[in-house]
Every structure is written in C-alpha cells, then in structure tokens.
Design a protein around this motif. Structure first.
Motif, PDB file in Angstrom:
ATOM      1  N   ASP A 196      30.850  85.552  12.822  1.00  0.00           N
ATOM      2  CA  ASP A 196      31.498  84.467  12.813  1.00  0.00           C
ATOM      3  C   ASP A 196      32.913  85.201  14.415  1.00  0.00           C
ATOM      4  O   ASP A 196      32.371  85.234  15.442  1.00  0.00           O
ATOM      5  CB  ASP A 196      31.661  86.869  12.241  1.00  0.00           C
ATOM      6  N   ALA A 197      33.939  85.396  13.757  1.00  0.00           N
ATOM      7  CA  ALA A 197      35.032  85.547  15.038  1.00  0.00           C
ATOM      8  C   ALA A 197      35.042  84.169  16.000  1.00  0.00           C
ATOM      9  O   ALA A 197      35.234  84.000  16.803  1.00  0.00           O
ATOM     10  CB  ALA A 197      34.948  86.666  16.114  1.00  0.00           C
ATOM     11  N   ILE A 198      35.003  82.628  15.437  1.00  0.00           N
ATOM     12  CA  ILE A 198      34.542  81.658  16.162  1.00  0.00           C
ATOM     13  C   ILE A 198      36.189  80.677  16.124  1.00  0.00           C
ATOM     14  O   ILE A 198      36.759  81.253  14.376  1.00  0.00           O
ATOM     15  CB  ILE A 198      33.616  80.415  15.167  1.00  0.00           C
ATOM     16  N   ASP A 199      36.332  81.175  17.411  1.00  0.00           N
ATOM     17  CA  ASP A 199      37.612  79.946  17.241  1.00  0.00           C
ATOM     18  C   ASP A 199      37.632  79.012  18.038  1.00  0.00           C
ATOM     19  O   ASP A 199      37.563  77.960  18.505  1.00  0.00           O
ATOM     20  CB  ASP A 199      38.265  80.741  19.138  1.00  0.00           C
ATOM     21  N   PHE A 200      37.359  77.454  16.341  1.00  0.00           N
ATOM     22  CA  PHE A 200      37.353  76.118  16.562  1.00  0.00           C
ATOM     23  C   PHE A 200      39.000  75.992  16.921  1.00  0.00           C
ATOM     24  O   PHE A 200      38.429  74.825  18.199  1.00  0.00           O
ATOM     25  CB  PHE A 200      37.357  76.513  14.674  1.00  0.00           C
ATOM     26  N   ILE A 201      39.545  76.051  17.162  1.00  0.00           N
ATOM     27  CA  ILE A 201      40.607  75.307  17.459  1.00  0.00           C
ATOM     28  C   ILE A 201      39.903  75.148  18.986  1.00  0.00           C
ATOM     29  O   ILE A 201      40.196  74.454  20.136  1.00  0.00           O
ATOM     30  CB  ILE A 201      41.960  75.830  17.668  1.00  0.00           C
ATOM     31  N   ALA A 202      40.020  77.087  19.765  1.00  0.00           N
ATOM     32  CA  ALA A 202      39.760  76.764  21.034  1.00  0.00           C
ATOM     33  C   ALA A 202      38.560  75.729  21.308  1.00  0.00           C
ATOM     34  O   ALA A 202      38.245  74.761  21.973  1.00  0.00           O
ATOM     35  CB  ALA A 202      38.716  77.865  21.888  1.00  0.00           C
ATOM     36  N   LEU A 203      36.602  74.991  20.854  1.00  0.00           N
ATOM     37  CA  LEU A 203      36.423  74.741  20.682  1.00  0.00           C
ATOM     38  C   LEU A 203      36.327  73.187  20.571  1.00  0.00           C
ATOM     39  O   LEU A 203      36.013  72.570  21.361  1.00  0.00           O
ATOM     40  CB  LEU A 203      34.790  75.056  19.446  1.00  0.00           C
ATOM     41  N   LYS A 204      37.602  72.571  19.704  1.00  0.00           N
ATOM     42  CA  LYS A 204      37.302  71.499  19.835  1.00  0.00           C
ATOM     43  C   LYS A 204      38.188  70.986  21.109  1.00  0.00           C
ATOM     44  O   LYS A 204      37.834  69.703  21.268  1.00  0.00           O
ATOM     45  CB  LYS A 204      38.612  71.316  19.105  1.00  0.00           C
ATOM     46  N   HIS A 205      39.471  71.798  21.088  1.00  0.00           N
ATOM     47  CA  HIS A 205      40.212  71.532  22.932  1.00  0.00           C
ATOM     48  C   HIS A 205      38.475  71.180  24.017  1.00  0.00           C
ATOM     49  O   HIS A 205      39.041  70.453  24.476  1.00  0.00           O
ATOM     50  CB  HIS A 205      40.895  72.707  23.588  1.00  0.00           C
ATOM     51  N   LEU A 206      37.154  72.433  23.996  1.00  0.00           N
ATOM     52  CA  LEU A 206      36.431  72.264  25.136  1.00  0.00           C
ATOM     53  C   LEU A 206      35.690  71.223  25.161  1.00  0.00           C
ATOM     54  O   LEU A 206      35.862  69.741  26.058  1.00  0.00           O
ATOM     55  CB  LEU A 206      36.170  73.487  25.207  1.00  0.00           C
ATOM     56  N   PHE A 207      35.580  70.209  23.375  1.00  0.00           N
ATOM     57  CA  PHE A 207      34.777  69.476  23.786  1.00  0.00           C
ATOM     58  C   PHE A 207      35.013  67.793  23.872  1.00  0.00           C
ATOM     59  O   PHE A 207      35.100  66.980  24.525  1.00  0.00           O
ATOM     60  CB  PHE A 207      34.792  69.137  22.193  1.00  0.00           C
ATOM     61  N   GLN A 208      36.762  68.156  23.730  1.00  0.00           N
ATOM     62  CA  GLN A 208      37.884  67.236  24.171  1.00  0.00           C
ATOM     63  C   GLN A 208      37.593  66.428  26.070  1.00  0.00           C
ATOM     64  O   GLN A 208      37.394  66.172  26.518  1.00  0.00           O
ATOM     65  CB  GLN A 208      39.822  67.139  23.763  1.00  0.00           C
ATOM     66  N   GLU A 209      38.353  68.017  26.392  1.00  0.00           N
ATOM     67  CA  GLU A 209      38.222  68.214  27.606  1.00  0.00           C
ATOM     68  C   GLU A 209      36.876  67.524  28.843  1.00  0.00           C
ATOM     69  O   GLU A 209      36.655  67.415  29.223  1.00  0.00           O
ATOM     70  CB  GLU A 209      38.203  69.998  28.129  1.00  0.00           C
ATOM     71  N   LEU A 210      35.488  67.851  27.312  1.00  0.00           N
ATOM     72  CA  LEU A 210      34.455  67.626  28.067  1.00  0.00           C
ATOM     73  C   LEU A 210      33.799  65.958  27.956  1.00  0.00           C
ATOM     74  O   LEU A 210      32.647  65.529  27.887  1.00  0.00           O
ATOM     75  CB  LEU A 210      33.622  68.175  27.942  1.00  0.00           C
ATOM     76  N   LYS A 211      34.634  65.753  27.391  1.00  0.00           N
ATOM     77  CA  LYS A 211      34.879  63.962  26.812  1.00  0.00           C
ATOM     78  C   LYS A 211      33.747  63.312  26.100  1.00  0.00           C
ATOM     79  O   LYS A 211      33.141  62.668  25.557  1.00  0.00           O
ATOM     80  CB  LYS A 211      34.364  62.748  27.608  1.00  0.00           C
ATOM     81  N   LEU A 212      33.386  64.556  24.516  1.00  0.00           N
ATOM     82  CA  LEU A 212      32.603  64.800  23.561  1.00  0.00           C
ATOM     83  C   LEU A 212      33.527  65.003  22.056  1.00  0.00           C
ATOM     84  O   LEU A 212      35.232  64.854  22.333  1.00  0.00           O
ATOM     85  CB  LEU A 212      31.955  66.284  23.784  1.00  0.00           C
ATOM     86  N   VAL A 213      33.030  64.607  21.229  1.00  0.00           N
ATOM     87  CA  VAL A 213      33.477  63.928  19.727  1.00  0.00           C
ATOM     88  C   VAL A 213      33.216  65.273  18.918  1.00  0.00           C
ATOM     89  O   VAL A 213      32.465  64.712  18.093  1.00  0.00           O
ATOM     90  CB  VAL A 213      33.953  63.476  19.004  1.00  0.00           C
ATOM     91  N   LEU A 214      33.815  66.483  18.315  1.00  0.00           N
ATOM     92  CA  LEU A 214      33.572  67.494  17.705  1.00  0.00           C
ATOM     93  C   LEU A 214      34.263  67.301  16.188  1.00  0.00           C
ATOM     94  O   LEU A 214      34.739  67.017  16.151  1.00  0.00           O
ATOM     95  CB  LEU A 214      34.304  68.756  17.993  1.00  0.00           C
ATOM     96  N   VAL A 215      33.060  66.340  15.426  1.00  0.00           N
ATOM     97  CA  VAL A 215      33.593  65.944  13.904  1.00  0.00           C
ATOM     98  C   VAL A 215      33.484  66.848  13.164  1.00  0.00           C
ATOM     99  O   VAL A 215      34.866  66.796  12.422  1.00  0.00           O
ATOM    100  CB  VAL A 215      31.970  64.863  13.418  1.00  0.00           C
ATOM    101  N   GLY A 216      32.941  68.246  13.425  1.00  0.00           N
ATOM    102  CA  GLY A 216      32.381  69.254  12.339  1.00  0.00           C
ATOM    103  C   GLY A 216      31.677  70.161  12.147  1.00  0.00           C
ATOM    104  O   GLY A 216      31.447  70.423  13.166  1.00  0.00           O
ATOM    105  N   VAL A 217      31.505  70.734  11.685  1.00  0.00           N
ATOM    106  CA  VAL A 217      30.333  71.741  10.816  1.00  0.00           C
ATOM    107  C   VAL A 217      29.754  71.816   9.896  1.00  0.00           C
ATOM    108  O   VAL A 217      30.226  71.236   8.820  1.00  0.00           O
ATOM    109  CB  VAL A 217      31.092  73.525  11.127  1.00  0.00           C
ATOM    110  N   SER A 218      28.588  72.450   9.864  1.00  0.00           N
ATOM    111  CA  SER A 218      27.442  72.601   8.433  1.00  0.00           C
ATOM    112  C   SER A 218      27.187  73.939   8.634  1.00  0.00           C
ATOM    113  O   SER A 218      27.257  74.704   9.127  1.00  0.00           O
ATOM    114  CB  SER A 218      26.405  71.147   9.064  1.00  0.00           C
TER     115      SER A 218
END
Length: 235
Positions: free
Chosen positions: A57-79
C-alpha cells in the motif's frame, strides 16, 4: 492495392519481474544498485515489471518510475494489481500486466517471465546454425551468435560476455557472463569445463556469481532450466 503501413500483432518478450515486500523508493534503490553493481551490462535498459500483492500500500509509482529511469532501467508496468493499485499505476503511465502461472517467485532466486497480448502468437521453428570461435574471449569483448548455437574453443574471461539464441558450449573456463536462449527459448543450455561465472542466464532467467558457488564451482557442468528455475548438473 498498397500494403498496410501499420500492423498490431501479439508477440513474446522476456521481462524481469521484481518481487519485494518493501516497495519504498529507498528499499528498491538499494536492491537495484546492488544488482547493477554485479552485472551492469546485463541490466542496462532492462525491461522490468513490479509484482504487487494486496499487502502493498501507499506506493509512489511516479517516484519509482523516475528511479528506474535514473538507473537506466525501464519500468514497464505492474502485475497482480488491485483496482486501486492499477489506477495509481496507470496515472504514472505504467501498464497493468497479467503474468502467466509459471511466474511464481522462488524464495531465493530472481525470476523472469514473459508477457503476451490476447491475440494469437505463432512460434516458427527455425533450425539453429552454429557459430565457432577458436580463441579466448577477453575482458570487454562480447560475442553474439544470433539464431545460432555458440561454441567457444577457449576461455571466457572475467568482464567478457558470450550470448547465443541457442546453446553455448565453452571448452575452457567461464569467468565472465554467458547468456543462452537470448531469443526466449528456455530449452537452451550452457555447457562449460570450469564454472567461475559472473552471471549465467537462460531465456531471461539468471543467476549471479554468489548463487553459482556451490557443488559445481570450478567444475565442468551443464546449466539448464528445470521448471521455473535454473539448475546445474554434471555433464
């Protein structure tokens, strides 16, 4: 009549799936940075999915998406998202995916799975060719056998990388990275005479060095998929 300029077809791609009880930005950053330090080339621009449970719960998806971009990874989605989680993920521009039953996590090893669309997927059997390399593969070198098995008559040094859509045979020490079944075929295998690898991968499933340092370390072996996980056995 001219050919259509646009087609939408179902396809099959390997995706790394993240399973974690803590999806805070700090926890995910620490875990990802550790993995990246072990195999940066393997994970560069890797496509990833976060597996959710009702306990998250209380997941900040926007922050996680920016984190992946910073680390040169691609966050496609969730399951596995609940309706509320799905809505929040979509607000961050993430897809909500439905993974197959074979994507259940192992308690000790990272796993990957494959995503398909609802349209028909056809797999064409293509006979494998063979690429033969009669030399040692030094640090910084990469050999890729596209649509073929790869035979290395020599050693694969630390920092080197050998990749094949088919099987990989190494008649020497494997100290670098070996990636078989790169096109997604989990039936492919890695054979080597002396296992000291930094990373081995089959069809997107991978083990890092610390997971390999068991009974077969420094010995000849065959690495293959067994169910949903990598297994090592005698030649």
């Amino acid at each position: 009549m001219s050919e259509p300029f646009f087609e939408l077809k179902g396809s099959l791609f390997p995706l790394s799936v993240i399973h974690s009880t803590d999806l805070s930005e700090a926890a995910i950053r620490a875990a990802l940075e550790q993995k990246l330090s072990q195999a940066p080339a393997f994970f560069h621009q890797a496509a990833m999915v976060i597996q959710l449970t009702p306990e998250h719960d209380a997941i900040d998806f926007i922050a996680l998406k920016h984190l992946f971009q910073e680390l040169k990874l691609v966050l496609v989605g969730v399951s596995g998202a609940s309706p509320e989680q799905k809505a929040l993920a979509q607000q961050a521009g993430l897809a909500s995916l439905r993974l197959g039953q074979n994507s259940k996590p192992s308690p000790s090893q990272p796993q990957t799975t494959e995503s398909t669309s609802s349209s028909e997927v056809r797999v064409e059997e293509v006979p494998m060719q063979t690429k033969l390399v009669e030399q040692n593969i030094r640090s910084g070198q990469q050999i890729y056998a596209k649509g073929a098995d790869l035979i290395i008559c020599g050693a694969v040094g630390a920092g080197a990388e050998v990749i094949a859509d088919g099987n990989i045979h190494i008649y020497g020490s494997l100290r670098g990275k070996a990636i078989a079944g790169a096109a997604g075929d989990s039936s492919k295998r890695i054979y080597c005479q002396n296992l000291q690898a930094e990373l081995v991968s089959i069809a997107g499933h991978y083990w890092l060095s610390e997971s390999l340092q068991g009974d077969y370390w420094t010995k000849q072996c065959c690495i293959q998929m067994q169910g949903d996980s990598i297994a090592i056995r005698d030649l």
